[in-house]
Design a protein around this motif. Sequence first.
Motif, short mmCIF file in Angstrom:
data_model
loop_
_atom_site.label_atom_id
_atom_site.label_comp_id
_atom_site.label_asym_id
_atom_site.label_seq_id
_atom_site.Cartn_x
_atom_site.Cartn_y
_atom_site.Cartn_z
N ASN A 11 40.39 36.19 28.51
CA ASN A 11 40.28 35.83 27.10
C ASN A 11 38.93 36.25 26.51
N GLY A 12 38.98 36.82 25.31
CA GLY A 12 37.76 37.35 24.71
C GLY A 12 36.79 36.29 24.25
N THR A 13 37.26 35.06 24.04
CA THR A 13 36.37 34.01 23.53
C THR A 13 35.76 33.20 24.67
N TYR A 14 36.61 32.70 25.56
CA TYR A 14 36.11 31.79 26.60
C TYR A 14 36.47 32.26 28.02
N GLY A 15 36.92 33.50 28.15
CA GLY A 15 37.36 33.98 29.46
C GLY A 15 36.22 34.11 30.47
N GLY A 16 36.44 33.61 31.67
CA GLY A 16 35.41 33.65 32.71
C GLY A 16 35.04 35.08 33.08
N LEU A 17 36.02 35.95 33.20
CA LEU A 17 35.72 37.34 33.58
C LEU A 17 35.02 38.08 32.45
N THR A 18 35.42 37.79 31.22
CA THR A 18 34.76 38.41 30.07
C THR A 18 33.29 38.02 30.07
N TRP A 19 33.03 36.74 30.33
CA TRP A 19 31.65 36.24 30.36
C TRP A 19 30.87 36.94 31.49
N LEU A 20 31.50 37.02 32.67
CA LEU A 20 30.83 37.61 33.84
C LEU A 20 30.47 39.07 33.58
N PHE A 21 31.44 39.84 33.07
CA PHE A 21 31.16 41.24 32.77
C PHE A 21 30.10 41.36 31.67
N GLY A 22 30.14 40.42 30.74
CA GLY A 22 29.14 40.40 29.67
C GLY A 22 27.74 40.24 30.25
N GLN A 23 27.61 39.35 31.24
CA GLN A 23 26.31 39.13 31.88
C GLN A 23 25.86 40.37 32.66
N LEU A 24 26.83 40.99 33.34
CA LEU A 24 26.50 42.14 34.19
C LEU A 24 26.20 43.40 33.36
N LEU A 25 26.99 43.59 32.31
CA LEU A 25 26.87 44.83 31.53
C LEU A 25 25.96 44.69 30.32
N GLY A 26 25.64 43.45 29.98
CA GLY A 26 24.81 43.22 28.81
C GLY A 26 25.59 43.30 27.51
N GLN A 27 26.88 43.51 27.61
CA GLN A 27 27.72 43.57 26.41
C GLN A 27 29.10 43.04 26.76
N GLN A 28 29.59 42.13 25.93
CA GLN A 28 30.88 41.51 26.23
C GLN A 28 32.02 42.53 26.13
N PRO A 29 32.77 42.75 27.20
CA PRO A 29 33.84 43.76 27.12
C PRO A 29 35.08 43.21 26.41
N ASP A 30 35.85 44.11 25.88
CA ASP A 30 37.10 43.75 25.21
C ASP A 30 38.23 44.11 26.17
N ILE A 31 38.41 43.28 27.20
CA ILE A 31 39.26 43.67 28.33
C ILE A 31 40.69 44.00 27.90
N LEU A 32 41.30 43.09 27.15
CA LEU A 32 42.71 43.31 26.79
C LEU A 32 42.85 44.06 25.46
N GLY A 33 41.72 44.40 24.84
CA GLY A 33 41.78 45.03 23.53
C GLY A 33 41.68 46.55 23.56
N GLN A 34 41.42 47.12 24.73
CA GLN A 34 41.34 48.58 24.84
C GLN A 34 42.39 49.06 25.84
N PRO A 35 43.04 50.19 25.55
CA PRO A 35 44.18 50.61 26.38
C PRO A 35 43.87 50.71 27.87
N ALA A 36 42.77 51.39 28.23
CA ALA A 36 42.50 51.62 29.66
C ALA A 36 42.20 50.31 30.38
N SER A 37 41.33 49.48 29.77
CA SER A 37 40.98 48.22 30.44
C SER A 37 42.17 47.26 30.46
N ALA A 38 43.01 47.29 29.42
CA ALA A 38 44.18 46.40 29.40
C ALA A 38 45.14 46.78 30.53
N MET A 39 45.33 48.09 30.72
CA MET A 39 46.22 48.52 31.80
C MET A 39 45.60 48.18 33.16
#
Lengths: 330, 441
Positions: free
Chosen positions: A163-191
């Motif tokens: 989940n883009g708002t409260y998702g644990g993985l979104t938060w984790l990747f955000g911490q690692l990458l310095g930018q919150q990813p849009d996991i399910l909002g982009q074709p490649a990452s959603a697949m």
Amino acid sequence: MTAAPSAATVSRQSAPEPAGPPGTPAPREGGPARASRRRKARTGWLFASPALLTIAAVTVFPVLFSVLLSFADIRLEYGGFRIESLTGDHYAAVLGSPEWRQALFFTFGFTVVTVVLELVLGTLAALVLDRLGAARGWVLAVLLLPWALINVVAAQLWGYLYNGTYGGLTWLFGQLLGQQPDILGQPASAMGAMVVVDVWKTTPFVAIVVLAGLMLIPGDVYEAAEIDGANAWTTFWKVTLPQLRPIMAIAVLFRILQAFGIFDLPFVLTQGGPGTATQSLAILGYKTLFQNLEIGRGAAVATTTAVIVIGCCLLFLRLFKAQADEGGRG
Amino acid sequence: MALRRRTLLASGLALGAGFTSGCAGKPLDTLLTQAAHTPRTPATLTWWVSEIPARNGPVVADLIIRAFQRRHPNIRVRKSNALSATDANRAAVTTQLAGASPTPDVYLGDTTWPAQFGANSLALPLQKLLPKDFWEGYPPALRRVSEYRGAVYALPFYTDSAYLFYRKDLLAKHGLPVPRTWEELLRTSRKIQRAGDAAYGFLWQANVSESLTCNVAEFLADADAPVLDGEGKVALNGPGAERAFAMMRQFTETGVSPATVTTYVEADSQDAFVGGRGVFLRNWSYAWGNAADRSASKIAGRVGVAPRPGFDGGGPPGVSCAGGWSNFVNPNSHNLGAAVAFARFCAGEEAQMILLKNAGVIPAMQEVLTRPEARQAGDPTLTMAHGLRLVARPVQTPYYSQVSKALYTQGNAVTGGRTSPAGAVRAAREDIRTALEGRAL
């Protein structure tokens, strides 16, 4: 190594010879014997008929009716429907649609990627499990948990993580990458996200099937390999893998059939989005049939999907058989 | 044996021919005759109804059923709980209706359904059963969406309008007014975001669903860009349409909306807003009650509501998609007279007053919104409803579902930065044309 006689060979060999002295032609069957055989056949059909009727009602009829609908110009009426004509237009519309081609591309890609990953990871997990001692039961139970979860529940759980708002993985990747990813909002990452969920959920199934195959391999085969001086790597490629091939083929067949019909994951996680990037053939069929109320086209999507998946399975079996024959000759 | 084979073949052909010709339906006149009479003998109805947002606690559908049963003691109404999500709800109810099931007798459906359901004989045409002045009490936009080729397929129940919900406390802290244009909203959001008072400026819905179609329809109306022309042909084109799509992209490009807004439906955007992550929220009227609920909202008491902004130099603010839910009558019902009586009761004054007093939605009957009870309800969305400029989605085609898909697919793509505004307009235009020609899947 001589091949063991097949069941068919055994049954042919043990079939009773016609009575009569050797060298003389078999006597022609008399009336009473023929009548008795017919009676037996009738009794057999009578006993089998409930099962045959049930299969016809729940399997053969719906399939044939679905094929009929895919060629039909249907008009719904109050309390009924009318088939106004038979037409090939639905297939022309489906096969000519870029949306169908995109759905086919996604479904095919998803099937290939997940099946390959699950086969590799499942086989590795099975090899590890096979060497575990007393802990095997516990590890097996833990491994089976994802497989035991209902698909929709598993998808929803991963939906929370992505989940883009409260998702644990979104938060984790955000911490690692310095930018919150849009996991399910982009074709490649959603697949990619969908592949991860499917591999997480279904690898245990492949592992269990392969483990069953491993346990069936007789110990003396390994002893023979050891005596011949084969190392672990050679033993795996020359002994274990060839023995596992039939059971792996079954696992792959099951997985192709399941993966090609993927519906619940995209339905829960992305609704087929972003855009139509994760719209599978099953989702497309559902939307065509139940949202657009296009019965003929929905049936055409279902029928083409069934034809493609059957074709894929037959192709796989043919390749597998050719490879097995080649291995047998080698 | 040959005879048996022939018999079998003949039976198979007869069966096949039967299915090929279909299962004949009933004449409409017979159904309308049955529907015209409310029964005096005992009857039981099933009402397919999704959750009606409640303001005060009691289940609103139960209050309406009890009120109807007091008026018609011989008719019992059973509730069949339906899904709230429009698309999933439609899939579930059409499975039953297309199978000629006599239940549900009455079903609550989205205001976008009448043309599609009417064209597929899944709803009973009701215009012959209504008095001539029936529609006088309801918004003209609602009447337009309830009709298909001159026949009425849905009776009004409640409408839903979109508003701009905002953080009163944050605007007051920065001394900023409630924005009246989208450009002003961008500036205000960035200022508050830069100060670190909110993660995001504007939360809305850009997932591939009907929710996004509503947003797209509103932005297009803000930019005065029609989707269809008067003859029902595609009209989406030009700088107005591009401006609408460009603004959707600008929200994510500037970080005013999160990139993940492309996965948001109403519940996601609302979760983020009541969790204190945004300054502004576009949502339906029921969001007022949810934002004010102290048990679920971190920002209860700090929320204000205003009409949606417009474009700088464009028309006035206050455009809202004409949303809402209406009652449809199942033509296969065994209790057509009772079903029509119930659907008409729900559109009537008594049921509309129950909605006004208890539900977090806007009653369809305009007159009840002027009653003192509307002010007493303490819900500003009720009193503001009159001043909104309602825009209908292009629902008067049986291919609306495909038209909607064309809009939300391109809206999602442009918001996610996968296509340009001009490219999105071109692709949506082409997809809508294909849909209207009946060629889209």
